[in-house]
Design an enzyme around this catalytic site. Structure first.
Site, PDB file in Angstrom:
ATOM      1  N   CYS A  51      48.214  49.869 -28.463  1.00 35.73           N
ATOM      2  CA  CYS A  51      47.536  51.107 -28.846  1.00 35.73           C
ATOM      3  C   CYS A  51      48.560  51.989 -29.554  1.00 35.73           C
ATOM      4  CB  CYS A  51      46.996  51.765 -27.581  1.00 35.73           C
ATOM      5  SG  CYS A  51      46.259  53.371 -27.870  1.00 35.73           S
ATOM      6  N   CYS A  65      41.154  65.930 -23.591  1.00 37.88           N
ATOM      7  CA  CYS A  65      42.259  65.075 -24.018  1.00 37.88           C
ATOM      8  C   CYS A  65      43.607  65.788 -23.870  1.00 37.88           C
ATOM      9  CB  CYS A  65      42.031  64.674 -25.475  1.00 37.88           C
ATOM     10  SG  CYS A  65      43.417  63.801 -26.205  1.00 37.88           S
ATOM     11  N   SER A 140      40.114  54.512 -34.660  1.00 33.31           N
ATOM     12  CA  SER A 140      39.144  55.406 -34.029  1.00 33.31           C
ATOM     13  C   SER A 140      39.110  56.748 -34.761  1.00 33.31           C
ATOM     14  CB  SER A 140      39.488  55.621 -32.555  1.00 33.31           C
ATOM     15  OG  SER A 140      40.525  56.545 -32.444  1.00 33.31           O
ATOM     16  N   ASN A 239      40.037  59.739 -17.499  1.00 35.50           N
ATOM     17  CA  ASN A 239      41.306  59.784 -16.777  1.00 35.50           C
ATOM     18  C   ASN A 239      41.723  61.236 -16.574  1.00 35.50           C
ATOM     19  OD1 ASN A 239      41.916  56.911 -16.812  1.00 35.50           O
ATOM     20  ND2 ASN A 239      42.009  57.191 -19.033  1.00 35.50           N
ATOM     21  N   CYS A 282      43.911  56.185 -21.804  1.00 33.82           N
ATOM     22  CA  CYS A 282      43.221  56.869 -22.894  1.00 33.82           C
ATOM     23  C   CYS A 282      43.143  58.379 -22.636  1.00 33.82           C
ATOM     24  CB  CYS A 282      41.827  56.276 -22.958  1.00 33.82           C
ATOM     25  SG  CYS A 282      40.851  56.869 -24.287  1.00 33.82           S
TER      26      CYS A 282
HETATM   27  S1  SF4 Z   1      43.879  62.453 -29.808  1.00 34.04           S
HETATM   28 FE1  SF4 Z   1      41.732  61.854 -30.126  1.00 34.04          FE
HETATM   29  S2  SF4 Z   1      40.653  62.598 -28.278  1.00 34.04           S
HETATM   30 FE2  SF4 Z   1      42.657  63.634 -28.356  1.00 34.04          FE
HETATM   31  S3  SF4 Z   1      42.269  65.619 -29.396  1.00 34.04           S
HETATM   32 FE3  SF4 Z   1      42.884  64.113 -30.953  1.00 34.04          FE
HETATM   33  S4  SF4 Z   1      40.964  63.249 -31.747  1.00 34.04           S
HETATM   34 FE4  SF4 Z   1      40.497  64.256 -29.802  1.00 34.04          FE
END
Ligand code: SF4
Length: 306
Positions: A51, A65, A140, A239, A282
């Protein structure tokens, strides 16, 4: 292969952390002293995934996040992205066997750094580069619509869209990018673009947040929203991390949610948390430090869930 012999100069290994489930987190220093994180995830079925990060921090401020708390510090160069996968191969192939998959799901919004991400993913699939199959390289996005169009036109790698909500009210809150590109625009664009891209499937990522996006009505709305889009859905266990008020959905509720989607004919996978005892899971990467992006106001009806 060139990369077996090339000197690697963009990154220096700073530390490697081992989680109890075998997941490894590699901390890399960049030339300017910034630190990025790369996670190597072995799987019992002979698959090992790396990843990779695409930015230091992230500007998108998704509320669940940890990386999002950092704000954007900088974009990574093409070399800094590719070298993460090269190092993962060199460091762990003996132990885990070959690295089979690459996911751009580390620190950063990959499509916010689209020029370098397109170049890096092209090198990853080139036979003179890392020679992964495009079906094994997944990029992603939180939903940057113009960049999604460009990616689908210029790359054959897999696209994963973090959806995480079934109403604009919730998505505006937990993923502020939705205020610019709402659900209707995002899903309408995918429906339209994938009509032109034969035999291509998009993945929808859906992080399950207790009391926020995990109701039976959410499951039914999700099935309706993605109708007509060739897709598979990953339901992801949240998580928890310091500073987050969200709670994970209980496993039995995730299964109930999954079953509603399956009954509607959708292909659904449940992704259990990996590497969370070393903050390698994640949404857990990065080190926000003293400066952090603000948490957004919680809509009144969700205040009891947090
Ligand atoms: S890393 Fe991904 S989940 Fe985290 S703030 Fe940025 S776009 Fe959003």
């Amino acid at each position: 292969m060139i990369t077996d012999h090339a000197d690697l100069q963009a990154l220096t290994v700073k530390d490697i952390l081992n989680a109890s489930d075998g997941t490894r987190k590699i901390l890399f220093s960049l030339e300017d002293g910034s630190v990025i994180e790369t996670v190597v995830i072995p799987c019992s079925r002979g698959r090992t995934t790396v990843c990779v990060s695409s930015q230091v921090g992230c500007a998108m401020n998704c509320q669940f996040c940890f990386t999002g708390r950092m704000g954007l510090r900088k974009h990574l160069s093409t070399a800094e992205i590719v070298e993460q996968a090269v190092f993962a191969r060199r460091l762990f192939s003996d132990e885990f066997g070959s690295i089979t998959n690459v996911v751009f799901m580390g620190m950063g919004e990959p499509l916010h750094n689209i020029d370098n991400v397109l170049k890096a993913s092209a090198i990853m699939v080139d036979e003179q580069g890392l020679h992964f199959s495009p079906r094994k390289v997944t990029v992603s996005t939180s939903g940057l619509v113009p960049q999604i169009k460009r990616f689908l036109h210029e790359s054959n790698c897999v696209l994963a869209v973090s959806l995480n909500a079934t109403t604009d009210e919730v998505r505006n809150w937990i993923m502020p990018i939705n205020r610019k590109y709402n659900l209707s625009l995002l899903l309408g664009t995918l429906r339209e673009e994938l009509r032109l891209k034969k035999k291509y499937i998009v993945f929808f990522e859906y992080v399950m947040l207790a009391g926020v996006n995990d109701s039976v009505d959410d499951a039914k709305r999700l099935a309706d929203l993605v109708r007509g889009i060739p897709c598979k859905i990953n339901l992801i266990s949240f998580n928890p991390h310091s500073g987050s008020k969200f709670k994970p959905t209980p496993d039995e509720k995730i299964i109930e949610f999954r079953n509603i989607l399956i009954q509607d004919g959708l292909v659904v996978f449940v992704r259990l948390s990996r590497g969370d005892d070393q903050m390698a899971a994640c949404g857990q990467l990065g080190e926000p430090g003293d400066y952090q992006l603000p948490l957004l106001r919680v809509p009144e009806k969700f205040q009891v869930a947090l």
